[in-house]
Design a protein around this motif. Sequence first.
Motif, mmCIF file in Angstrom:
data_model
loop_
_atom_site.group_PDB
_atom_site.id
_atom_site.type_symbol
_atom_site.label_atom_id
_atom_site.label_comp_id
_atom_site.label_asym_id
_atom_site.label_seq_id
_atom_site.Cartn_x
_atom_site.Cartn_y
_atom_site.Cartn_z
ATOM 1 N N THR A 18 5.120 7.841 6.861
ATOM 2 C CA THR A 18 4.859 6.439 6.527
ATOM 3 C C THR A 18 4.876 5.577 7.781
ATOM 4 O OG1 THR A 18 5.823 6.761 4.341
ATOM 5 C CG2 THR A 18 5.664 4.499 5.134
ATOM 6 N N ILE A 19 5.807 5.849 8.674
ATOM 7 C CA ILE A 19 5.896 5.053 9.900
ATOM 8 C C ILE A 19 4.675 5.320 10.789
ATOM 9 C CG2 ILE A 19 7.293 4.515 11.944
ATOM 10 C CD1 ILE A 19 9.761 5.420 10.324
ATOM 11 N N ASP A 20 4.286 6.593 10.903
ATOM 12 C CA ASP A 20 3.109 6.919 11.718
ATOM 13 C C ASP A 20 1.844 6.289 11.143
ATOM 14 O OD1 ASP A 20 4.796 8.347 13.299
ATOM 15 O OD2 ASP A 20 3.785 10.276 13.071
ATOM 16 N N SER A 21 1.727 6.296 9.819
ATOM 17 C CA SER A 21 0.586 5.665 9.168
ATOM 18 C C SER A 21 0.599 4.158 9.448
ATOM 19 C CB SER A 21 0.641 5.958 7.663
ATOM 20 O OG SER A 21 -0.454 5.400 6.995
ATOM 21 N N LEU A 45 0.850 -1.177 0.000
ATOM 22 C CA LEU A 45 0.000 0.000 0.000
ATOM 23 C C LEU A 45 0.896 1.240 0.000
ATOM 24 C CD1 LEU A 45 -2.919 1.204 0.290
ATOM 25 C CD2 LEU A 45 -2.543 1.183 2.768
ATOM 26 N N GLY A 46 0.933 1.922 -1.150
ATOM 27 C CA GLY A 46 1.712 3.160 -1.244
ATOM 28 C C GLY A 46 0.802 4.356 -1.062
ATOM 29 N N GLY A 47 1.378 5.532 -1.300
ATOM 30 C CA GLY A 47 0.544 6.728 -1.320
ATOM 31 C C GLY A 47 0.481 7.513 -0.033
ATOM 32 N N ASN A 99 2.130 14.568 6.551
ATOM 33 C CA ASN A 99 0.948 14.747 7.390
ATOM 34 C C ASN A 99 -0.094 13.674 7.030
ATOM 35 O OD1 ASN A 99 2.087 17.159 8.504
ATOM 36 N ND2 ASN A 99 1.414 18.266 6.693
ATOM 37 N N PRO A 100 0.213 12.431 7.393
ATOM 38 C CA PRO A 100 -0.555 11.281 6.891
ATOM 39 C C PRO A 100 -2.029 11.327 7.297
ATOM 40 C CG PRO A 100 0.877 10.637 8.708
ATOM 41 C CD PRO A 100 1.256 12.029 8.342
ATOM 42 N N ARG A 101 -2.854 10.821 6.379
ATOM 43 C CA ARG A 101 -4.303 10.958 6.477
ATOM 44 C C ARG A 101 -4.995 9.694 6.960
ATOM 45 N NH1 ARG A 101 -1.997 14.703 4.178
ATOM 46 N NH2 ARG A 101 -3.095 16.498 3.306
ATOM 47 N N SER A 102 -6.134 9.899 7.588
ATOM 48 C CA SER A 102 -6.941 8.794 8.088
ATOM 49 C C SER A 102 -7.447 7.886 6.963
ATOM 50 C CB SER A 102 -8.115 9.338 8.902
ATOM 51 O OG SER A 102 -8.785 10.370 8.182
ATOM 52 N N GLY A 103 -7.719 8.480 5.796
ATOM 53 C CA GLY A 103 -8.285 7.692 4.696
ATOM 54 C C GLY A 103 -7.427 6.503 4.319
ATOM 55 N N LEU A 104 -6.144 6.737 4.166
ATOM 56 C CA LEU A 104 -5.239 5.660 3.777
ATOM 57 C C LEU A 104 -5.089 4.626 4.897
ATOM 58 C CD1 LEU A 104 -3.524 5.121 1.163
ATOM 59 C CD2 LEU A 104 -1.546 5.880 2.493
ATOM 60 N N VAL A 105 -5.211 5.102 6.137
ATOM 61 C CA VAL A 105 -5.121 4.167 7.271
ATOM 62 C C VAL A 105 -6.284 3.172 7.216
ATOM 63 C CG1 VAL A 105 -5.215 3.962 9.804
ATOM 64 C CG2 VAL A 105 -3.888 5.815 8.736
#
Lengths: 388, 388
Positions: free
Chosen positions: A101-104, A66-68, A72-78
């Motif tokens: 990426t790590i936080d996601s 899962l890339g992208g 400021n990582p988003r909830s949607g990708l999570v």
Amino acid sequence: MDNFTFYAPTYFDFGRGAEEHVAELIQQFGGSRVLLHYGGGSIKKSGLYDRVVSTLQKAGIPFVELGGVRPNPRSGLVYEGIELCKKEKVDFILAVGGGSTIDSSKAIAAGSLYDGDFLDFYQGKAVIEKALPIGTILTIAAAGSEGSPNTVITDESTQIKKGAKSELLRPKFSVLNPELTCTLPAYQTAAGATDIMAHVCERYFSNTEEVEITDRLCEAVLKTMIYETPRVIEDPDNYEARANIMWAGMLAHNNICGVGRSQDWASHHIEHELSALYDVTHGAGLAVIMPKWMRYVLEINPDKFVLFAERVWDIKPGMNKKKTAQKGIEAFENFLKSIGMPSTFDEIGAKEEDIELLTDKLLGSRKTEGNYVKLTREDVIHIYKSAL
Amino acid sequence: MDNFTFYAPTYFDFGRGAEEHVAELIQQFGGSRVLLHYGGGSIKKSGLYDRVVSTLQKAGIPFVELGGVRPNPRSGLVYEGIELCKKEKVDFILAVGGGSTIDSSKAIAAGSLYDGDFLDFYQGKAVIEKALPIGTILTIAAAGSEGSPNTVITDESTQIKKGAKSELLRPKFSVLNPELTCTLPAYQTAAGATDIMAHVCERYFSNTEEVEITDRLCEAVLKTMIYETPRVIEDPDNYEARANIMWAGMLAHNNICGVGRSQDWASHHIEHELSALYDVTHGAGLAVIMPKWMRYVLEINPDKFVLFAERVWDIKPGMNKKKTAQKGIEAFENFLKSIGMPSTFDEIGAKEEDIELLTDKLLGSRKTEGNYVKLTREDVIHIYKSAL
């Protein structure tokens, strides 16, 4: 010194070519079905993506990807990641990238073993009790997420950026190869360096007395950053400077610099609202906010700023403590400027008319923010305004 | 900076009253039948023994006990401990004491799961592949064994003191309550402080270049010791100074100060022969040997000593680098003297006529000792002689 516990069981594999060990590290920490999580095109362009995929394939480790992830990582990708992990029975997450990426990955790791909405953990509605194990291959020295129990995610529905924390989220291993950071543009490098220094400052400015050892550790990391950052800005391929910064970045945030003392974190939180609203690079936002916070709280609680000036910035002690302290902050401002960091709202696209909104979102139902000085609503507004 | 791995998964419970958590810590790390290993009468006199026993009993954790560890721990007691662990099916060792007790526990931990003679591990004849888990309650800030993978034992049949090392020997947890160190006599406190500083110096004096971050961490620990040690010598009950020293002692030897660089260890090995032959307190032996080593190798490899002088001892840089370096060593010597440490063979009961024997035992079949400067037999003899 306050009582504390410290437990940082991340295995670090540091140095040139370290990413070659990633398959055996995953196996060592019990991974057998992997989610490969990453950001944009940079790891594909650099060839890192191909090398990692090939290493996993050679070791016969099945994986989905899962890339992208965006800064400021988003909830949607999570949510997408959680669904994928559940569907594919993933038992290990490999994050290849920077702090976002790590936080996601950490959000996916906790969310995959939770029946409710993963944002519950970020909104204080639930405590993380289980999480998939994660490993990282770090490509930016900045967030310190590679050795920390922390994660920050932006809720897309509200544009609120919030953190969660659990010892279950500390990576099992982190691969730190400074070569992987050599292609970073100067601005990202400098923003990363600012974030590292801010992580130390949030711990350094403490009202806990008699913390000589952690004060000295904080100063050690800051002095290293002051010496090494201009060297990589000057010569992006300077492996040695990159290496010192990369390890300093981990030390700045695994809490070895913060045990046994109260910590502040006002600047981080004040900045998070800027990142969430304007998608500002976190380190750049910190470069704007932190010196303003310093100048403001100096007036109320100057003691630690004298130490900061004398020990970190080599300001000669003078008769007037406040002047010494001011010279330290000035040195920090000049340093940030010299590495190309912004210092005003304008430079990061933030707007005066949003200050009330930013403050509302920051405080929510809380009356104060921070710890070294407990900032009221008026204080926060003043700090935002001083960045105009 | 050299490539490295770093993995230090010891759980630290630090602060006043921390020993009250020992039963739950043992259970958390899987212990169900415990060997309680300790030294002489001091933990009985202080009441610590009774408190630990009562905590284990309340938690219903069965245990057997083995006291009698002496400074410079001996092989004889280790054999006894191994037999006891096998007979009683012990699955966890709790060391209550200082470095000697912890080192003895580590030897028992490895020996209990090994069919051969445990000294094989210390003589390089076998590698540790299994070990019982151990936990510690530290009563002396000195050896750093509470967070390290190292152990040193004296073989009673040959009076040779040798070390072994395995990641399997890192304690699962260590309880660090600075209050427990307040009853230590000044001489033991000062010897412990010397050992802590020596652990840093063995790492600081390195030929690896571009190690700013670990240099700075080393200096942070040394500066802390220079500030805090006189304070506890002056006032043994100074909790805050004891606390800073206790945490510094762990940081000095869990290798956070030593990753990514070559290390020396000549002074430690030269001293070990003194401890083995004359039963000298290790830190006191180091106070005699390390400055002599410094003065000797300064002539051959002066570079790092200039940094040591300027950054650790605040010597103003001068035109003559060697003079600056010498002033740093002199400051270290004066510091050791000021905290009551010895500087000559006479003061520790060592004898000139044993120098050949000490050197023979040190080198064995090896041609050189140390790393920063590779010392020949003649060099080692010179260093011993300069302590007369």
